[in-house]
Structures are given as structure tokens and as C-alpha cells.
Design an enzyme around this catalytic site. Structure first.
Site, PDB file in Angstrom:
ATOM      1  N   GLY A   1       0.840  -1.189   0.000  1.00  0.00           N
ATOM      2  CA  GLY A   1       0.000   0.000   0.000  1.00  0.00           C
ATOM      3  C   GLY A   1       0.875   1.239   0.000  1.00  0.00           C
ATOM      4  O   GLY A   1       2.086   1.174   0.273  1.00  0.00           O
TER       5      GLY A   1
ATOM      6  N   GLN B   1       2.549   9.937   2.142  1.00  0.00           N
ATOM      7  CA  GLN B   1       3.922   9.396   2.216  1.00  0.00           C
ATOM      8  C   GLN B   1       4.826   9.935   1.103  1.00  0.00           C
ATOM      9  O   GLN B   1       6.037   9.866   1.210  1.00  0.00           O
ATOM     10  CB  GLN B   1       3.892   7.863   2.148  1.00  0.00           C
ATOM     11  CG  GLN B   1       3.246   7.222   3.359  1.00  0.00           C
ATOM     12  CD  GLN B   1       3.153   5.723   3.207  1.00  0.00           C
ATOM     13  OE1 GLN B   1       2.203   5.216   2.609  1.00  0.00           O
ATOM     14  NE2 GLN B   1       4.129   5.005   3.720  1.00  0.00           N
TER      15      GLN B   1
ATOM     16  N   CYS C   1       5.793  -0.441   7.460  1.00  0.00           N
ATOM     17  CA  CYS C   1       5.455   0.826   6.800  1.00  0.00           C
ATOM     18  C   CYS C   1       6.671   1.285   6.012  1.00  0.00           C
ATOM     19  O   CYS C   1       7.792   1.285   6.540  1.00  0.00           O
ATOM     20  CB  CYS C   1       5.076   1.864   7.853  1.00  0.00           C
ATOM     21  SG  CYS C   1       4.601   3.449   7.146  1.00  0.00           S
ATOM     22  N   LEU C   2       6.428   1.691   4.770  1.00  0.00           N
ATOM     23  CA  LEU C   2       7.545   2.161   3.939  1.00  0.00           C
ATOM     24  C   LEU C   2       8.136   3.453   4.508  1.00  0.00           C
ATOM     25  O   LEU C   2       9.270   3.798   4.195  1.00  0.00           O
ATOM     26  CB  LEU C   2       7.068   2.372   2.494  1.00  0.00           C
ATOM     27  CG  LEU C   2       6.525   1.103   1.804  1.00  0.00           C
ATOM     28  CD1 LEU C   2       5.919   1.448   0.453  1.00  0.00           C
ATOM     29  CD2 LEU C   2       7.627   0.048   1.664  1.00  0.00           C
TER      30      LEU C   2
ATOM     31  N   HIS D   1      -4.560   1.090   7.728  1.00  0.00           N
ATOM     32  CA  HIS D   1      -3.203   1.642   7.873  1.00  0.00           C
ATOM     33  C   HIS D   1      -3.025   2.847   6.933  1.00  0.00           C
ATOM     34  O   HIS D   1      -2.533   3.903   7.340  1.00  0.00           O
ATOM     35  CB  HIS D   1      -2.195   0.532   7.550  1.00  0.00           C
ATOM     36  CG  HIS D   1      -0.765   0.951   7.533  1.00  0.00           C
ATOM     37  ND1 HIS D   1       0.163   0.488   8.443  1.00  0.00           N
ATOM     38  CD2 HIS D   1      -0.073   1.764   6.692  1.00  0.00           C
ATOM     39  CE1 HIS D   1       1.346   1.014   8.171  1.00  0.00           C
ATOM     40  NE2 HIS D   1       1.236   1.787   7.107  1.00  0.00           N
ATOM     41  N   GLU D   2      -3.458   2.687   5.666  1.00  0.00           N
ATOM     42  CA  GLU D   2      -3.281   3.779   4.691  1.00  0.00           C
ATOM     43  C   GLU D   2      -4.190   4.960   5.016  1.00  0.00           C
ATOM     44  O   GLU D   2      -3.801   6.120   4.837  1.00  0.00           O
ATOM     45  CB  GLU D   2      -3.543   3.279   3.261  1.00  0.00           C
ATOM     46  CG  GLU D   2      -2.667   2.123   2.796  1.00  0.00           C
ATOM     47  CD  GLU D   2      -1.193   2.336   3.003  1.00  0.00           C
ATOM     48  OE1 GLU D   2      -0.736   3.496   3.019  1.00  0.00           O
ATOM     49  OE2 GLU D   2      -0.470   1.333   3.183  1.00  0.00           O
TER      50      GLU D   2
ATOM     51  N   HIS E   1      -2.634   7.159   7.503  1.00  0.00           N
ATOM     52  CA  HIS E   1      -1.655   8.098   6.922  1.00  0.00           C
ATOM     53  C   HIS E   1      -2.344   9.395   6.500  1.00  0.00           C
ATOM     54  O   HIS E   1      -1.789  10.487   6.666  1.00  0.00           O
ATOM     55  CB  HIS E   1      -0.981   7.479   5.688  1.00  0.00           C
ATOM     56  CG  HIS E   1       0.174   6.583   5.987  1.00  0.00           C
ATOM     57  ND1 HIS E   1       1.295   7.001   6.680  1.00  0.00           N
ATOM     58  CD2 HIS E   1       0.410   5.282   5.654  1.00  0.00           C
ATOM     59  CE1 HIS E   1       2.163   5.995   6.773  1.00  0.00           C
ATOM     60  NE2 HIS E   1       1.652   4.937   6.168  1.00  0.00           N
TER      61      HIS E   1
HETATM   62  O1  K1U Z   1       3.953   2.215   4.072  1.00  0.00           O
HETATM   63  C1  K1U Z   1       2.884   1.712   3.812  1.00  0.00           C
HETATM   64  O2  K1U Z   1       1.862   2.256   4.133  1.00  0.00           O
HETATM   65  C2  K1U Z   1       2.875   0.378   3.090  1.00  0.00           C
HETATM   66  C3  K1U Z   1       2.889  -0.798   4.037  1.00  0.00           C
HETATM   67  C4  K1U Z   1       1.459  -1.274   4.184  1.00  0.00           C
HETATM   68  C5  K1U Z   1       1.145  -2.273   5.240  1.00  0.00           C
HETATM   69  C6  K1U Z   1       1.924  -3.399   5.474  1.00  0.00           C
HETATM   70  C7  K1U Z   1       1.565  -4.323   6.444  1.00  0.00           C
HETATM   71  C8  K1U Z   1       0.416  -4.132   7.154  1.00  0.00           C
HETATM   72  C9  K1U Z   1      -0.340  -3.012   6.938  1.00  0.00           C
HETATM   73  C10 K1U Z   1       0.003  -2.107   5.971  1.00  0.00           C
HETATM   74  C11 K1U Z   1       3.781  -1.872   3.416  1.00  0.00           C
HETATM   75  O3  K1U Z   1       3.526  -2.328   2.342  1.00  0.00           O
HETATM   76  S1  K1U Z   1       5.172  -2.399   4.309  1.00  0.00           S
HETATM   77  C12 K1U Z   1       5.872  -3.672   3.263  1.00  0.00           C
HETATM   78  C13 K1U Z   1       5.116  -4.953   3.285  1.00  0.00           C
HETATM   79  O4  K1U Z   1       4.384  -5.205   4.217  1.00  0.00           O
HETATM   80  C14 K1U Z   1       5.247  -5.915   2.174  1.00  0.00           C
HETATM   81  C15 K1U Z   1       6.054  -5.693   1.104  1.00  0.00           C
HETATM   82  C16 K1U Z   1       6.139  -6.609   0.074  1.00  0.00           C
HETATM   83  C17 K1U Z   1       5.416  -7.759   0.107  1.00  0.00           C
HETATM   84  C18 K1U Z   1       4.615  -8.027   1.186  1.00  0.00           C
HETATM   85  C19 K1U Z   1       4.520  -7.116   2.226  1.00  0.00           C
HETATM   86 ZN    ZN Z   2       2.561   3.103   6.148  1.00  0.00          ZN
END
Ligand code: K1U
Ligand code: ZN
Length: 167
Positions: free
Chosen positions: A46, A51, A91-92, A133-134, A137
Site C-alpha cells: 500500500g 507518504q 510501513c515504507l 493503515h493507509e 496516513h
Molecule cells: O507504508 C505503507 O503504508 C505500506 C505498508 C502497508 C502495510 C503493510 C503491512 C500491514 C499493513 C500495511 C507496506 O507495504 S510495508 C511492506 C510490506 O508489508 C510488504 C512488502 C512486500 C510484500 C509483502 C509485504
Molecule cells: Zn505506512
């Protein structure tokens, strides 16, 4: 197409409350396309406009295993929610840290797509967690805000140290 810069905690711009999208035009669709490219490249499941320092109510996501179900939510609202579950979140904008957060298990969402069409759908499991989560943000809220002050401050210190090292 362009890769966008992702802001990292504790950047104060991540605390901005996003404004509703009013115009569904080509510049909005270009931003959506750039956000998908940025999310897939990161990689993430996401990404919220906040962000990438764009303070409008827009998020993109793809929780599918094959990374072939892109979904764009504009001016999203949660109109119903039930149950709760605890899941590990990342979270990125908080790279390298994963922590458990408790959220609603099932949600009903109303949102517009990039052409201005309104949709309603149900989400559960990882999809529901990702949408919540998004949407946080877009309110200037991060998953670390659900943790203890001690944990959040430890994460902040480590990231600030890494950011100083990286220049
Ligand atoms: O930063 C963000 O908002 C994105 C975040 C979203 C998220 C992840 C886990 C739970 C809730 C919300 C991410 O994508 S972090 C990276 C991640 O979880 C992932 C990356 C590649 C493949 C699978 C998972
Ligand atoms: Zn995030």
C-alpha cells in the site's frame, strides 16, 4: 511514469491531514500511476499520498500474492466495521520495523476511483488492515503511534541515526 520519494518517520510532513480530492483529472491519474510504480518498486502492499508529500485523500494498494490486483481509493470512508484482530504491520515510512497493531477485522468501504466513480465493497484480513493503515496516513497517523512511548522513541532514535549516517 516516475518514482516518487517516500518520506521517513519522524519527518513532520507525515503528520499533515490530507484534503479531499475535488478534481478527477489527468494530473490526478498521473499521480495515481506514479504512486503504483513507487509502491511496486519499494516493494509495498500500500501507499498513501501523504507518504509522497502529496496531501490529498488518495491511497493505492495491492495485497494480492501475484501483485496483479491494483486498487486505488480516493476520498475513502469506512462506513461499517466489526470484529478486531492483531496483525504485524510494517510501513515504507518506517523502514525495517514490524510491530503488532490491533484493528477492525471486517470493514465496509466507500471510495471513488481515479475517474470519480463511487464504489462500495467489503474487506477483511490483510486487505482491511492495509486500508485502515493507509487511511491513518491520510490523518497524519502512523502505526508507531499505537505502540508504547518507549518503543516509538527507540524506533525514532534508530531511524534518525540511520538518516544522519546516510546524509
Ligand atoms: O507504508 C505503507 O503504508 C505500506 C505498508 C502497508 C502495510 C503493510 C503491512 C500491514 C499493513 C500495511 C507496506 O507495504 S510495508 C511492506 C510490506 O508489508 C510488504 C512488502 C512486500 C510484500 C509483502 C509485504
Ligand atoms: Zn505506512
Amino acid at each position: 511514469m516516475a518514482l516518487l520519494n517516500i518520506l521517513h518517520f519522524p519527518d513532520p510532513r507525515l503528520r499533515t491531514v490530507a484534503k479531499p480530492v475535488e478534481k478527477f483529472d489527468d494530473s490526478l491519474r498521473q499521480l495515481v500511476s506514479d504512486m503504483f510504480e513507487t509502491m511496486y518498486e519499494a516493494p509495498g502492499i500500500g501507499l498513501a499520498a501523504t507518504q509522497v508529500d502529496r496531501h490529498i485523500r488518495l491511497l493505492v494498494m495491492d495485497v494480492s500474492e501475484d501483485r496483479d490486483r491494483p486498487r486505488c481509493l480516493i476520498n475513502p470512508e469506512i462506513i461499517d466495521a466489526d470484529g478486531d484482530e492483531e496483525m504485524d504491520e510494517g510501513c515504507l515510512s518506517v523502514p525495517g520495523f514490524y510491530e503488532k497493531v490491533r484493528r477492525a477485522e471486517n470493514i465496509r468501504v466507500r471510495a471513488h476511483d481515479e475517474f470519480g466513480e463511487q464504489h462500495e465493497f467489503d474487506a477483511s484480513g490483510l486487505e482491511a488492515v492495509c486500508i485502515q493503515h493507509e487511511m491513518d496516513h491520510l490523518e497524519g497517523k502512523l502505526f508507531v503511534d499505537y505502540l508504547s512511548n518507549l518503543k516509538r522513541n527507540r524506533i525514532r532514535s534508530k531511524l534518525v541515526k540511520q538518516q544522519k549516517k546516510a546524509g
